[in-house]
Scaffold this motif. Structure first.
Motif, PDB file in Angstrom:
ATOM      1  N   PRO A  78       0.840  -1.194   0.000  1.00 58.51           N
ATOM      2  CA  PRO A  78       0.000   0.000   0.000  1.00 58.51           C
ATOM      3  C   PRO A  78       0.877   1.245   0.000  1.00 58.51           C
ATOM      4  O   PRO A  78       2.082   1.174   0.253  1.00 58.51           O
ATOM      5  N   GLU A  79       0.297   2.361  -0.282  1.00 54.73           N
ATOM      6  CA  GLU A  79       1.034   3.615  -0.224  1.00 54.73           C
ATOM      7  C   GLU A  79       1.345   3.948   1.230  1.00 54.73           C
ATOM      8  O   GLU A  79       0.506   3.766   2.116  1.00 54.73           O
ATOM      9  N   ALA A  80       2.555   4.462   1.480  1.00 56.14           N
ATOM     10  CA  ALA A  80       2.947   4.811   2.847  1.00 56.14           C
ATOM     11  C   ALA A  80       2.043   5.897   3.419  1.00 56.14           C
ATOM     12  O   ALA A  80       1.821   5.953   4.630  1.00 56.14           O
ATOM     13  N   ALA A  81       1.515   6.748   2.564  1.00 63.40           N
ATOM     14  CA  ALA A  81       0.629   7.819   3.028  1.00 63.40           C
ATOM     15  C   ALA A  81      -0.687   7.266   3.565  1.00 63.40           C
ATOM     16  O   ALA A  81      -1.397   7.963   4.296  1.00 63.40           O
ATOM     17  N   GLU A  82      -1.023   6.012   3.217  1.00 64.91           N
ATOM     18  CA  GLU A  82      -2.297   5.423   3.638  1.00 64.91           C
ATOM     19  C   GLU A  82      -2.139   4.296   4.651  1.00 64.91           C
ATOM     20  O   GLU A  82      -3.137   3.780   5.145  1.00 64.91           O
ATOM     21  N   MET A  83      -0.916   3.893   4.950  1.00 64.89           N
ATOM     22  CA  MET A  83      -0.723   2.773   5.865  1.00 64.89           C
ATOM     23  C   MET A  83      -1.008   3.190   7.313  1.00 64.89           C
ATOM     24  O   MET A  83      -0.910   4.363   7.679  1.00 64.89           O
ATOM     25  N   ILE A  85      -0.256   3.574  11.207  1.00 59.51           N
ATOM     26  CA  ILE A  85       0.998   3.846  11.936  1.00 59.51           C
ATOM     27  C   ILE A  85       1.063   2.913  13.142  1.00 59.51           C
ATOM     28  O   ILE A  85       0.741   3.278  14.279  1.00 59.51           O
ATOM     29  N   VAL A  86       1.453   1.689  12.871  1.00 63.07           N
ATOM     30  CA  VAL A  86       1.629   0.666  13.909  1.00 63.07           C
ATOM     31  C   VAL A  86       2.900  -0.094  13.580  1.00 63.07           C
ATOM     32  O   VAL A  86       3.321  -0.175  12.414  1.00 63.07           O
ATOM     33  N   ALA A  87       3.536  -0.654  14.599  1.00 56.74           N
ATOM     34  CA  ALA A  87       4.789  -1.382  14.389  1.00 56.74           C
ATOM     35  C   ALA A  87       4.602  -2.512  13.385  1.00 56.74           C
ATOM     36  O   ALA A  87       3.638  -3.284  13.472  1.00 56.74           O
ATOM     37  N   GLY A  88       5.499  -2.584  12.419  1.00 52.18           N
ATOM     38  CA  GLY A  88       5.444  -3.630  11.410  1.00 52.18           C
ATOM     39  C   GLY A  88       4.743  -3.229  10.129  1.00 52.18           C
ATOM     40  O   GLY A  88       4.813  -3.958   9.139  1.00 52.18           O
ATOM     41  N   ALA A  89       4.048  -2.083  10.125  1.00 54.05           N
ATOM     42  CA  ALA A  89       3.371  -1.636   8.903  1.00 54.05           C
ATOM     43  C   ALA A  89       4.409  -1.247   7.848  1.00 54.05           C
ATOM     44  O   ALA A  89       5.473  -0.722   8.166  1.00 54.05           O
ATOM     45  N   LYS A  90       4.066  -1.501   6.576  1.00 53.90           N
ATOM     46  CA  LYS A  90       4.986  -1.208   5.473  1.00 53.90           C
ATOM     47  C   LYS A  90       4.226  -0.489   4.374  1.00 53.90           C
ATOM     48  O   LYS A  90       3.043  -0.772   4.146  1.00 53.90           O
ATOM     49  N   PRO A 128      12.132  -4.479  -2.410  1.00 56.42           N
ATOM     50  CA  PRO A 128      12.277  -3.493  -1.331  1.00 56.42           C
ATOM     51  C   PRO A 128      12.945  -4.087  -0.102  1.00 56.42           C
ATOM     52  O   PRO A 128      12.858  -5.293   0.159  1.00 56.42           O
ATOM     53  N   THR A 129      13.598  -3.214   0.662  1.00 59.50           N
ATOM     54  CA  THR A 129      14.223  -3.609   1.923  1.00 59.50           C
ATOM     55  C   THR A 129      13.347  -3.141   3.072  1.00 59.50           C
ATOM     56  O   THR A 129      12.979  -1.961   3.141  1.00 59.50           O
ATOM     57  N   PHE A 130      13.017  -4.048   3.985  1.00 60.15           N
ATOM     58  CA  PHE A 130      12.173  -3.732   5.127  1.00 60.15           C
ATOM     59  C   PHE A 130      12.986  -3.815   6.421  1.00 60.15           C
ATOM     60  O   PHE A 130      13.921  -4.611   6.535  1.00 60.15           O
ATOM     61  N   ALA A 131      12.574  -3.007   7.390  1.00 56.28           N
ATOM     62  CA  ALA A 131      13.186  -3.083   8.722  1.00 56.28           C
ATOM     63  C   ALA A 131      12.395  -4.054   9.592  1.00 56.28           C
ATOM     64  O   ALA A 131      11.205  -4.270   9.378  1.00 56.28           O
ATOM     65  N   GLU A 132      13.082  -4.633  10.558  1.00 61.18           N
ATOM     66  CA  GLU A 132      12.385  -5.451  11.554  1.00 61.18           C
ATOM     67  C   GLU A 132      11.448  -4.540  12.362  1.00 61.18           C
ATOM     68  O   GLU A 132      11.718  -3.350  12.520  1.00 61.18           O
ATOM     69  N   PRO A 133      10.341  -5.078  12.867  1.00 60.20           N
ATOM     70  CA  PRO A 133       9.346  -4.220  13.522  1.00 60.20           C
ATOM     71  C   PRO A 133       9.755  -3.659  14.873  1.00 60.20           C
ATOM     72  O   PRO A 133       9.069  -2.785  15.404  1.00 60.20           O
ATOM     73  N   GLU A 134      10.858  -4.123  15.451  1.00 60.33           N
ATOM     74  CA  GLU A 134      11.285  -3.621  16.762  1.00 60.33           C
ATOM     75  C   GLU A 134      12.758  -3.239  16.733  1.00 60.33           C
ATOM     76  O   GLU A 134      13.592  -3.964  16.195  1.00 60.33           O
ATOM     77  N   ALA A 135      13.060  -2.104  17.322  1.00 61.36           N
ATOM     78  CA  ALA A 135      14.452  -1.659  17.494  1.00 61.36           C
ATOM     79  C   ALA A 135      14.870  -1.943  18.931  1.00 61.36           C
ATOM     80  O   ALA A 135      14.027  -2.177  19.812  1.00 61.36           O
ATOM     81  N   VAL A 176       8.590   1.136  12.865  1.00 57.27           N
ATOM     82  CA  VAL A 176       9.368   0.342  13.827  1.00 57.27           C
ATOM     83  C   VAL A 176       9.110   0.845  15.234  1.00 57.27           C
ATOM     84  O   VAL A 176       9.097   2.070  15.483  1.00 57.27           O
ATOM     85  N   GLU A 177       8.927  -0.076  16.151  1.00 57.28           N
ATOM     86  CA  GLU A 177       8.735   0.294  17.560  1.00 57.28           C
ATOM     87  C   GLU A 177      10.091   0.481  18.241  1.00 57.28           C
ATOM     88  O   GLU A 177      10.960  -0.394  18.142  1.00 57.28           O
ATOM     89  N   ALA A 178      10.247   1.589  18.914  1.00 57.87           N
ATOM     90  CA  ALA A 178      11.493   1.878  19.638  1.00 57.87           C
ATOM     91  C   ALA A 178      11.261   1.725  21.135  1.00 57.87           C
ATOM     92  O   ALA A 178      10.144   1.945  21.630  1.00 57.87           O
TER      93      ALA A 178
END
Length: 217
Positions: A78-83, A85-90, A128-135, A176-178
């Motif tokens: 999905p578009e980032a503008a519409e996702m 805002i929760v940990a793990g969303a891309k 695409p490269t994704f980050a893990e959902p937790e830092a 990503v959740e910090a």
């Protein structure tokens, strides 16, 4: 002589009478047989018709119904503008309020929600490269071969899949959740996997994303 003719006539009459009865019986039997065949044909056509005609309920069962997931993402992000805002969303692209870069491969910013980061990677849209959902906050050890000294917020990336990738250069955003202790309103160093380290600046105002800290190209 008359009696003999009379007897003969009587025999003949009786014979004709019996013959007529037999003929009538045969005719009746033939009519009944034809009627039975006609009824059998009608009944057979009704059975045949019912066997080839589907009821609405059967049609509903056999016809494929659209799935809620059919075409939802069409195999794409999905578009980032519409996702959400929760940990793990891309999402593809940049969320509202973030400035992009045409040179850096990765960057990070605080999301509008407390304790959440936007991690942005630039690269192929098909790989695409994704980050893990937790830092994590470093404690002097190593995570996935990356040094995580004390006080450094560490983001790790999901290993890329092998495949043919397009040569375009587009952003992909992961939420990503910090750790709570890292979102203090002060600058914090962030280690972006094995890509490098940046200094993450705090938000200018609550409810808004912070500025993006891009890796040097």
């Amino acid at each position: 002589m008359k009696i003999e003719r009379t007897n003969r006539s009587g025999k003949t009459a009786r014979t004709l009478a019996r013959t007529g009865v037999s003929a009538l019986s045969i005719g009746v039997v033939a009519v009944l047989a034809l009627t039975g065949c006609a009824q059998s044909d009608v009944g057979g056509s009704e059975v045949a018709g019912s066997s080839t005609t589907s009821s609405p309920e059967e049609s509903d069962v056999t016809s494929p119904s659209p799935s809620a997931s059919d075409g939802a993402l069409d195999g794409k992000l999905p578009e980032a503008a519409e996702m959400e805002i929760v940990a793990g969303a891309k999402g593809r692209g940049l969320p509202p309020g973030l400035e992009g870069s045409t040179e850096s491969t990765a960057g990070v910013a605080w999301a509008p929600e407390p304790g959440l980061l936007y991690v942005v990677t630039n690269g192929s849209s098909s790989c695409p490269t994704f980050a893990e959902p937790e830092a994590t906050i470093g404690s002097g050890g190593k995570s996935d071969g990356v040094a995580a000294p004390d006080g450094v917020l560490t983001v790790t990336f999901v290993p890329a899949d092998n495949g043919i990738c397009t040569m375009d250069f587009v952003p992909t955003t992961t939420v990503v959740e910090a750790p709570a202790e890292s979102d203090t309103g002060r600058p914090v160093p962030v280690q972006l996997g094995d890509k490098g380290k940046v200094e993450l600046e705090p938000r200018d105002a609550d409810g808004e994303p912070g500025p993006v800290a891009w890796l040097d190209s």
